[in-house]
Write an enzyme that holds these catalytic residues in place. Structure first.
Site, short mmCIF file in Angstrom:
data_model
loop_
_atom_site.label_atom_id
_atom_site.label_comp_id
_atom_site.label_asym_id
_atom_site.label_seq_id
_atom_site.Cartn_x
_atom_site.Cartn_y
_atom_site.Cartn_z
N ASP A 374 14.85 -57.97 21.42
CA ASP A 374 14.23 -58.47 22.65
C ASP A 374 13.51 -59.80 22.41
OD1 ASP A 374 14.84 -55.81 22.99
OD2 ASP A 374 13.02 -55.31 24.09
N GLU A 502 24.46 -50.19 25.39
CA GLU A 502 24.34 -48.97 24.59
C GLU A 502 25.05 -47.77 25.21
OE1 GLU A 502 20.13 -48.69 24.11
OE2 GLU A 502 20.07 -50.23 22.55
N LYS A 614 25.15 -50.12 30.56
CA LYS A 614 23.71 -49.98 30.67
C LYS A 614 23.05 -51.30 31.05
CE LYS A 614 19.61 -48.62 28.02
NZ LYS A 614 19.06 -48.30 26.68
N GLN A 615 23.51 -52.40 30.44
CA GLN A 615 22.88 -53.71 30.65
C GLN A 615 23.88 -54.81 30.35
OE1 GLN A 615 20.37 -52.62 27.16
NE2 GLN A 615 20.31 -54.83 26.85
#
Length: 795
Positions: A374, A502, A614-615
């Protein structure tokens, strides 16, 4: 699939562009939304953090006081073990709480949810960096009192926090008892049903190593049982009262108290300034740590609260001078919400030198205080352009972990270095390898951030002393991890990895990973050759430290040149990995709304078998490596992946906003941005109680600067292609670039670029070159139409 929960945790109307304000008190809601308020009103300086629990300590969900990097080791439990699984993890610890100041009036405790409140105001002041509270209430016997508190965690002195406490009796004499505490409570319980939550400890974690008490001061010290860290914490008080006030102090291993007693006449006031200090070090002498705590308290008492408060305002003003983003909008809350995000970024980083930035900063224990990718991808760009010294510090932290990363690579049978997916001390702490160790892309993420820092700051010295060594070891990892595949016509393939998504794990040729690995190897080879040519002493030192072979850079270049990137000719998109397009698409229509995030309701195998994301993964690559994709390629890939993305990660919508804006989907870009910027302040994910999403807030800055301002900075060339949301009339911000400071102001009609400090800078507005100098400090350029058309053309 965005599922907003539009339930504000506090009453924040009317909006104040420089503060979050709770202007009324509802006891029922206070109990229901205690956790959210504790996060919203948390204070931190990047080293020391305190959740926003009221001084009375009731109601409370999680009274957290955290120190960045202060952790205990814990065994990682597995149903079945396998070679290479991490055996020991790290968890951030809850330190003794010094914010407690319990109040009793005529022997009755002040418990706000039960009190008859006459007026209430609680303000998190962005401009000054304080948490203020003003409460007037009526006691059960009918007496009116007025309490005012100001709390801060110092930006000037990172080991210091302070509270100004002022109590006035308004209409009748009152017998008052104020109990100031420094208390070490037992470890907090953990909700083990949510894998994102922190692991709990059983039994005592902090072992007492001595106390020190004199007059109104008390100092406690502890040692962790396994990590070998020694903690010292203390409190001191300065009192001014309009009445006779008796004080009685007590101190034992886990609780220090100072009890003040007196009779307060009508119109009279008691003022207490409470100072708190926290220090820790590895393997230190507890007596020395207690002395350091005492020195910090001495300085605070000598300075006095007014001077400390004034210094806090000065430091906060310096932050806003370099990092503020101003927005003029038809929505009066826009500026407030944006500054809330920026303020949290400041709190997570400003005095965190020598440490990383945890996923929730120092506002909660979720993810156990671990540092992830991150930081490099979502937070470092903000710091590179607004606080280069802190960006450098964070990259130096990664360098300091390099030996541990080398050891981890050897354990996994690989050359080079394998940086941990989640860590505090440099050792891998992720128990689930499929979504942990397999995310090798963290190596390339660190290299990507390193390159951006060097190109934007011009800090070649860091590259020579530290960065080049990181690049060599990460490039070695990729060269060893991948192979030239005969089945793929000799292309370089990387198998058995997990990308940012993920919900898709242990795949071959994850597109994002291969693209980022290619950049990592190219930059490593380029850097080695540059050092050999321009910095021979640094090159020789690099060879000594890494035992670099002369032919290694060529091998990295060959692997990068032959990198396999999956591509589907029929759909004309880059598959997320070799098998992704062969999977069955997830049945979103049959998925109940309360089953998001999916990870809490479906076995990983169910997710791995489906096209569900997921993203942002491939879409993230479209942004980070924007110059490597045509606009049409971005449109096709976004159109394919956007409907499959659940945004179950807080890191997703900001990236979708940037790419949507670039390809002309303005409404969608604005929708995603609004979701990203309000994620915590409106608790859209329903988990704000566990801490603020720091990387998502960094992503909000990315969405404004790279999205609406249209900035791109590949290879150090700064280009802007702005396009503001219709609701905004102006966007303004400052950037630091190679020692220069520029100010950018954008409206729907024009963009003005100004040189604030420095000799001069060249940038681009679209294809137009803009040269700023002392002779020409301001240049204005017209803003054209949308690059990709209106949302009506959305697939």
């Amino acid at each position: 699939m965005l599922r907003p929960r539009l339930i504000p945790p506090v009453d924040i109307f009317p909006p104040n562009p420089w503060a979050i304000e709770a202007v009324r008190y509802d006891g029922r809601m206070a109990r229901e939304l205690t956790g959210q308020a504790e996060t919203m009103f948390a204070l931190s300086n990047g080293y020391l953090g305190m959740r926003g629990v009221t001084e009375e300590g009731s109601p409370v969900r999680e009274a957290g006081t955290y120190l960045n990097g202060f952790y205990e080791n814990r065994p990682i439990s597995y149903g079945e073990r396998a070679y290479g699984f991490p055996k020991v993890g790290q968890s951030i610890l809850n330190c003794p709480d010094g914010a407690v100041m319990k109040l009793f009036v005529d022997d009755e405790p002040l418990i706000l949810p039960d009190a008859e409140i006459l007026s209430y105001r609680r303000i998190l002041d962005f401009r000054v960096g304080t948490l203020n509270r003003d409460v007037r209430w009526v006691t059960p016997s009918g007496k009116r009192l007025h309490l005012r508190t100001t709390r801060l965690v110092s930006l000037a002195h990172r080991h210091l926090a302070a509270i100004a406490y002022e109590l006035t009796a308004e209409d009748a004499a009152a017998e008052v008892v104020i109990t100031s505490e420094l208390r070490n409570d037992q470890p907090l319980a953990t909700d083990t049903s949510d894998p994102r939550m922190a692991e709990g400890f059983v039994g005592r974690v902090l072992q007492p190593t001595g106390t020190r008490s004199e007059a109104l001061r008390a100092i406690l010290s502890y040692r962790t049982g396994s990590s070998g860290l020694v903690l010292g914490c203390g409190m001191d008080h300065v009192v001014e009262a309009d009445c006779a006030l008796a004080a009685q102090a007590g101190c034992d291993d886990d609780l220090a108290t100072v009890v003040f007693r007196g009779v307060l006449a009508p119109g009279r006031t008691i003022r207490i300034h409470k100072y708190l200090s926290y220090h820790y070090a590895s393997g230190a002498d507890p007596a020395e740590i207690r002395s350091q705590v005492a020195w910090t308290l001495d300085r605070a008492v000598e300075s006095g609260f007014p001077a400390i408060l004034a210094r806090q305002g000065e430091e906060t003003a310096r932050f806003w001078e370099r990092a503020d983003v101003t927005v003029e909008s038809v929505n009066p809350r826009s500026q407030q919400v944006i500054r809330w995000n920026l303020f949290q970024l400041m709190q997570a980083s400003e005095r965190g030198e020598g440490h990383g930035i945890a996923a929730r900063g120092l506002t909660g224990r979720t993810y156990e205080g671990h540092y992830f990718w991150d930081t490099e991808i979502y937070v470092l760009p903000f710091l590179i352009y607004t606080n280069p010294p802190m960006a450098r510090s964070l990259l130096k932290v990664r360098y300091d972990m390099l030996d541990s990363a080398r050891a981890r690579a050897r354990e996994l049978g690989q050359r080079g270095a394998t940086f941990p997916w989640r860590t505090i001390n440099g050792e891998e702490a992720s128990a689930y390898y499929a979504a942990g160790t397999a995310q090798y892309h963290i190596n390339a993420d660190i290299a990507y951030a390193l390159r951006k820092y060097v190109e934007v700051s011009g800090d070649v010295d860091f590259l020579c002393r530290y960065g080049a060594e990181i690049l060599v070891e990460t490039a070695r990892l990729w060269c060893d991890l991948g192979f030239f595949s005969d089945r793929m016509d000799g292309r370089f393939c990387i198998h058995g990895v997990t990308g940012p998504d993920e919900y898709t794990a242990i795949v071959n040729n994850n597109c994002f990973t291969n693209l980022m690995a290619r950049e990592n190897m190219r930059y490593a080879a380029e850097t080695v050759r540059m050092l050999k040519r321009d910095h021979p002493d640094s090159f020789e030192a690099l060879v000594r430290r890494t035992h670099l072979d002369a032919d290694e850079p060529e091998a990295w270049d060959q692997a990068a040149e032959r990198m396999y990137l999956p591509y589907d000719e029929r759909l004309k998109v880059h598959p997320q990995d070799d098998a992704f397009l062969d999977l069955e698409k997830w049945d979103f229509a049959a998925t109940p709304e309360d089953h998001y995030p999916l990870l809490l309701h479906y076995h990983p195998l169910n997710l791995y078998r489906s096209q569900v994301i997921k993203q942002a993964d491939t879409v993230l690559a479209l942004f980070l490596l924007s110059e490597q994709f045509t606009l049409e390629a971005k449109r096709r890939n976004f159109a394919y992946y956007d409907p499959l993305t659940t945004h179950d990660s807080s890191l997703s919508v900001c990236i979708q906003s940037i790419v949507a804006n670039e390809i002309g989907l303005r409404d969608k870009a604005n929708h995603y941005f609004n979701f990203a910027v309000a994620m915590d302040i409106s608790d859209l994910g329903g988990n704000m109680m566990h801490g603020a999403h720091i990387a998502a807030m960094g992503g909000t800055w990315l969405a404004m600067i790279y999205g609406f301002a249209g900035m791109r900075d590949a290879h150090g060339r700064l280009t802007f292609n702005p396009c503001l949301p219709e609701a905004w009339t102006c966007l303004g911000f400052c950037l630091q670039v190679r020692g220069q400071t520029i100010r950018v102001a954008i409206s729907h009609r024009a963009a003005t670029y100004g040189l604030v400090a420095g000799a001069g800078l060249t940038l681009w507005h679209g294809e137009d070159c803009v040269r700023l100098s002392e002779a020409t400090p301001f240049v204005t350029k017209p803003v054209g139409g949308a690059a990709g058309g209106a949302d009506a053309s959305e697939p």
